[in-house]
Write a protein that holds these residues in place. Structure first.
Motif, PDB file in Angstrom:
ATOM      1  N   TYR A 201       0.829  -1.204   0.000  1.00 15.47           N
ATOM      2  CA  TYR A 201       0.000   0.000   0.000  1.00 15.47           C
ATOM      3  C   TYR A 201       0.865   1.256   0.000  1.00 15.47           C
ATOM      4  O   TYR A 201       0.527   2.257   0.636  1.00 15.47           O
ATOM      5  N   GLN A 202       1.983   1.192  -0.688  1.00 15.32           N
ATOM      6  CA  GLN A 202       2.909   2.316  -0.927  1.00 15.32           C
ATOM      7  C   GLN A 202       3.539   2.869   0.350  1.00 15.32           C
ATOM      8  O   GLN A 202       3.992   4.016   0.383  1.00 15.32           O
ATOM      9  N   GLN A 203       3.587   2.087   1.424  1.00 16.23           N
ATOM     10  CA  GLN A 203       4.091   2.584   2.693  1.00 16.23           C
ATOM     11  C   GLN A 203       5.483   2.044   2.991  1.00 16.23           C
ATOM     12  O   GLN A 203       5.827   0.923   2.613  1.00 16.23           O
ATOM     13  N   VAL A 204       6.267   2.859   3.678  1.00 18.94           N
ATOM     14  CA  VAL A 204       7.560   2.454   4.224  1.00 18.94           C
ATOM     15  C   VAL A 204       7.494   2.687   5.731  1.00 18.94           C
ATOM     16  O   VAL A 204       7.239   3.802   6.188  1.00 18.94           O
ATOM     17  N   HIS A 205       7.707   1.613   6.504  1.00 21.01           N
ATOM     18  CA  HIS A 205       7.610   1.693   7.960  1.00 21.01           C
ATOM     19  C   HIS A 205       8.947   1.341   8.603  1.00 21.01           C
ATOM     20  O   HIS A 205       9.668   0.470   8.095  1.00 21.01           O
ATOM     21  N   VAL A 206       9.238   1.983   9.705  1.00 24.85           N
ATOM     22  CA  VAL A 206      10.417   1.672  10.514  1.00 24.85           C
ATOM     23  C   VAL A 206       9.930   1.265  11.910  1.00 24.85           C
ATOM     24  O   VAL A 206       9.196   2.016  12.564  1.00 24.85           O
ATOM     25  N   TYR A 207      10.333   0.062  12.340  1.00 23.40           N
ATOM     26  CA  TYR A 207       9.967  -0.454  13.658  1.00 23.40           C
ATOM     27  C   TYR A 207      11.222  -0.499  14.532  1.00 23.40           C
ATOM     28  O   TYR A 207      12.322  -0.768  14.043  1.00 23.40           O
ATOM     29  N   ASP A 208      11.011  -0.270  15.822  1.00 24.77           N
ATOM     30  CA  ASP A 208      12.118  -0.303  16.789  1.00 24.77           C
ATOM     31  C   ASP A 208      11.760  -1.277  17.909  1.00 24.77           C
ATOM     32  O   ASP A 208      11.059  -0.922  18.865  1.00 24.77           O
ATOM     33  N   PRO A 209      12.221  -2.535  17.812  1.00 29.23           N
ATOM     34  CA  PRO A 209      11.900  -3.523  18.851  1.00 29.23           C
ATOM     35  C   PRO A 209      12.490  -3.210  20.221  1.00 29.23           C
ATOM     36  O   PRO A 209      12.056  -3.794  21.221  1.00 29.23           O
ATOM     37  N   PRO A 226       1.898  -0.536  -5.623  1.00 21.77           N
ATOM     38  CA  PRO A 226       2.441  -1.370  -4.538  1.00 21.77           C
ATOM     39  C   PRO A 226       3.959  -1.463  -4.581  1.00 21.77           C
ATOM     40  O   PRO A 226       4.556  -1.684  -5.645  1.00 21.77           O
ATOM     41  N   LEU A 227       4.585  -1.320  -3.431  1.00 20.65           N
ATOM     42  CA  LEU A 227       6.025  -1.512  -3.310  1.00 20.65           C
ATOM     43  C   LEU A 227       6.323  -3.005  -3.235  1.00 20.65           C
ATOM     44  O   LEU A 227       5.590  -3.759  -2.590  1.00 20.65           O
ATOM     45  N   THR A 228       7.389  -3.426  -3.877  1.00 24.09           N
ATOM     46  CA  THR A 228       7.693  -4.858  -3.965  1.00 24.09           C
ATOM     47  C   THR A 228       9.037  -5.241  -3.364  1.00 24.09           C
ATOM     48  O   THR A 228       9.225  -6.402  -2.981  1.00 24.09           O
ATOM     49  N   GLY A 242      11.381  -0.147  -4.593  1.00 22.63           N
ATOM     50  CA  GLY A 242      10.893  -0.280  -5.958  1.00 22.63           C
ATOM     51  C   GLY A 242       9.466  -0.783  -5.956  1.00 22.63           C
ATOM     52  O   GLY A 242       9.039  -1.482  -5.023  1.00 22.63           O
ATOM     53  N   ASN A 243       8.704  -0.451  -7.010  1.00 24.89           N
ATOM     54  CA  ASN A 243       7.298  -0.846  -7.050  1.00 24.89           C
ATOM     55  C   ASN A 243       6.967  -1.633  -8.310  1.00 24.89           C
ATOM     56  O   ASN A 243       7.850  -1.969  -9.107  1.00 24.89           O
ATOM     57  N   THR A 244       5.693  -1.922  -8.503  1.00 26.28           N
ATOM     58  CA  THR A 244       5.244  -2.784  -9.594  1.00 26.28           C
ATOM     59  C   THR A 244       5.279  -2.099 -10.950  1.00 26.28           C
ATOM     60  O   THR A 244       5.086  -2.777 -11.963  1.00 26.28           O
ATOM     61  N   HIS A 245       5.502  -0.801 -11.002  1.00 27.47           N
ATOM     62  CA  HIS A 245       5.554  -0.071 -12.266  1.00 27.47           C
ATOM     63  C   HIS A 245       6.972   0.356 -12.633  1.00 27.47           C
ATOM     64  O   HIS A 245       7.154   1.261 -13.456  1.00 27.47           O
ATOM     65  N   GLY A 246       7.965  -0.283 -12.052  1.00 28.93           N
ATOM     66  CA  GLY A 246       9.345  -0.002 -12.422  1.00 28.93           C
ATOM     67  C   GLY A 246       9.894   1.299 -11.889  1.00 28.93           C
ATOM     68  O   GLY A 246      10.869   1.825 -12.439  1.00 28.93           O
ATOM     69  N   GLN A 247       9.318   1.830 -10.841  1.00 30.20           N
ATOM     70  CA  GLN A 247       9.805   3.076 -10.241  1.00 30.20           C
ATOM     71  C   GLN A 247      10.666   2.742  -9.021  1.00 30.20           C
ATOM     72  O   GLN A 247      10.246   1.978  -8.148  1.00 30.20           O
ATOM     73  N   GLY A 268       7.947  -4.167 -13.696  1.00 26.72           N
ATOM     74  CA  GLY A 268       7.882  -4.250 -12.247  1.00 26.72           C
ATOM     75  C   GLY A 268       9.178  -4.751 -11.634  1.00 26.72           C
ATOM     76  O   GLY A 268       9.828  -5.652 -12.151  1.00 26.72           O
ATOM     77  N   VAL A 269       9.542  -4.171 -10.492  1.00 24.41           N
ATOM     78  CA  VAL A 269      10.775  -4.530  -9.787  1.00 24.41           C
ATOM     79  C   VAL A 269      10.494  -5.723  -8.880  1.00 24.41           C
ATOM     80  O   VAL A 269       9.547  -5.709  -8.098  1.00 24.41           O
ATOM     81  N   ARG A 270      11.316  -6.748  -8.991  1.00 15.79           N
ATOM     82  CA  ARG A 270      11.156  -7.927  -8.140  1.00 15.79           C
ATOM     83  C   ARG A 270      12.263  -8.061  -7.100  1.00 15.79           C
ATOM     84  O   ARG A 270      12.066  -8.723  -6.088  1.00 15.79           O
ATOM     85  N   SER A 271      13.413  -7.483  -7.353  1.00 19.30           N
ATOM     86  CA  SER A 271      14.506  -7.624  -6.386  1.00 19.30           C
ATOM     87  C   SER A 271      15.428  -6.421  -6.484  1.00 19.30           C
ATOM     88  O   SER A 271      15.692  -5.913  -7.583  1.00 19.30           O
ATOM     89  N   LEU A 272      15.909  -5.990  -5.322  1.00 17.42           N
ATOM     90  CA  LEU A 272      16.869  -4.894  -5.201  1.00 17.42           C
ATOM     91  C   LEU A 272      17.965  -5.321  -4.238  1.00 17.42           C
ATOM     92  O   LEU A 272      17.706  -6.036  -3.276  1.00 17.42           O
ATOM     93  N   GLN A 273      19.185  -4.855  -4.506  1.00 17.02           N
ATOM     94  CA  GLN A 273      20.248  -5.048  -3.513  1.00 17.02           C
ATOM     95  C   GLN A 273      21.296  -3.960  -3.670  1.00 17.02           C
ATOM     96  O   GLN A 273      21.804  -3.725  -4.774  1.00 17.02           O
ATOM     97  N   CYS A 274      21.599  -3.321  -2.561  1.00 16.60           N
ATOM     98  CA  CYS A 274      22.686  -2.338  -2.523  1.00 16.60           C
ATOM     99  C   CYS A 274      23.985  -3.065  -2.212  1.00 16.60           C
ATOM    100  O   CYS A 274      24.013  -4.032  -1.442  1.00 16.60           O
TER     101      CYS A 274
END
Length: 375
Positions: A201-209, A226-228, A242-247, A268-274
């Protein structure tokens, strides 16, 4: 095949079941598989390194097998059965100490396997519709899982009675309606206990356990699709999504703002790695291209067409152009050895044979006929 595998610095898994290695500098791709027995059941869904020296590659397929690929030999050396295809495809694969493996399927079964046993030594239900499992690089015995309507969970594989951390759903919206959650990918932020996730749902979340709060400490949105996939650069203060439309975009994890976008993708982007030490990010997906961008100036550095739709990728920790340089040195040495062999051979001179008058006359007749035809 061993020479080809050693010069590769990027590894990718395709829908056709082919393991592909790419030499970045040469922009050459090599297929490592038996092309006579390819099928959709061998589709590659997960890749990870089998040892810290990165001499072995673990390949997870749709049929539930995990194959070990030797980079020194350039061949598959072992095949292990780590699940049933009916239980879903691999959502993640991780190598623990020794020859111990951790696998997670889309149905939510998290298992730990030993080489000397056919059955898993540990089996945990991580919830249904799992989209991704990721290992903590700083603590290899800890993994994170998440999926559609399946909140982020962090597991300690040494004690699997209950999750170490379970995220809480977002607060209801202004109509007091439940907000759905769909974790598509996650990563452990280095030098901290925080985990960053991206959702459908286009969201980026940061959790702190490390804090009592189980809801996100940071929430950001990017795009309309959607982000993938996501990956963290070396500094850890930003994330590439990256999302399903190559952005693809670079987001600041401190303020939740977009720093910039990477262009050039069409599927669509399926995998990313820095990369672990260089400011570059590699991406692959439905458009069958491997692309490597520079994160500093956001320019496209390399683009290689690989003929198949790609599911996952894995980068080596060494310099991406180091393998190609070593391969060039070895080829130069081979060429020099060949030249030395030719130089050592004796030169044979053929004496020019004078044409006899009988051989000259037919030639003169043919030339006269040709002149008449031209006139």
């Amino acid at each position: 095949m061993g020479d080809n595998s050693r010069r590769c610095s990027v590894w990718l898994g395709a829908e056709t079941g082919i393991l592909k290695g790419v030499s970045v500098t040469r922009k050459q791709a090599f297929n490592f598989c038996n092309t006579n027995h390819l099928s959709r059941e061998q589709e590659v869904r997960a890749l990870c390194w089998g040892d810290p020296a990165e001499s072995e590659l673990l390949v997870g397929s749709v049929d539930g097998t995990v194959k070990t690929f030797s980079l020194e030999k350039g061949v598959f050396t072992e095949t292990r059965r780590c699940g049933d295809p009916a239980g879903g495809c691999f959502a993640g694969l991780a190598a623990l100490s020794g020859s111990v493996l951790a696998t997670c399927t889309e149905c939510g079964t998290l298992r730990v396997w030993r080489e000397d046993r056919a059955e898993p030594v540990t089996e945990v239900a991580a919830g249904k519709n799992v989209c991704r499992m990721r290992q903590n690089p700083a603590h290899p015995h800890k993994v994170a899982t998440g999926g559609k309507d399946n909140a982020l969970k962090i597991w300690d594989l040494q004690n699997t009675e209950s999750p170490v951390f379970t995220a809480k759903n977002l607060r209801d919206d202004w109509l007091d309606l439940r907000r759905p959650h769909w974790v598509r990918d996650m990563a452990f932020i280095p030098d901290s206990d925080k985990v960053v996730t991206c959702t459908g749902y286009q969201q980026v979340h940061v959790y702190d356990p490390s804090t009592p709060q189980r809801r996100p400490v940071l929430e950001a949105k990017y795009g309309e699709y959607p982000l993938t996939a996501l990956s963290l650069p070396t500094r850890g203060d930003s994330v590439v999504v990256g999302n399903t439309h190559g952005q693809i975009a670079l987001l600041d994890l401190r303020k939740g703002l977009v720093r910039g976008a990477l262009k050039g993708l069409t599927g669509g982007v399926r995998s990313l790695q820095c990369h672990s030490s260089q400011p570059v990010v590699a991406s692959c997906g439905l458009d069958r291209f491997l692309r490597i961008h520079n994160l500093d100036d956001r320019k496209l550095l390399h683009k290689v067409y690989l003929k198949s739709r790609l599911n996952c990728l894995l980068l080596t920790s060494r310099d991406l152009e180091e393998g190609a340089a070593e391969a060039e040195v070895t080829e130069m040495k081979e060429e020099e050895e060949v030249d030395e062999v030719w130089d050592a051979m004796e030169q044979v001179e053929e004496s020019k044979r004078k044409m006899s008058e009988e051989e000259e006359e037919p030639q003169k007749k043919r030339s006269k006929k040709w002149k008449k035809i031209q006139d």
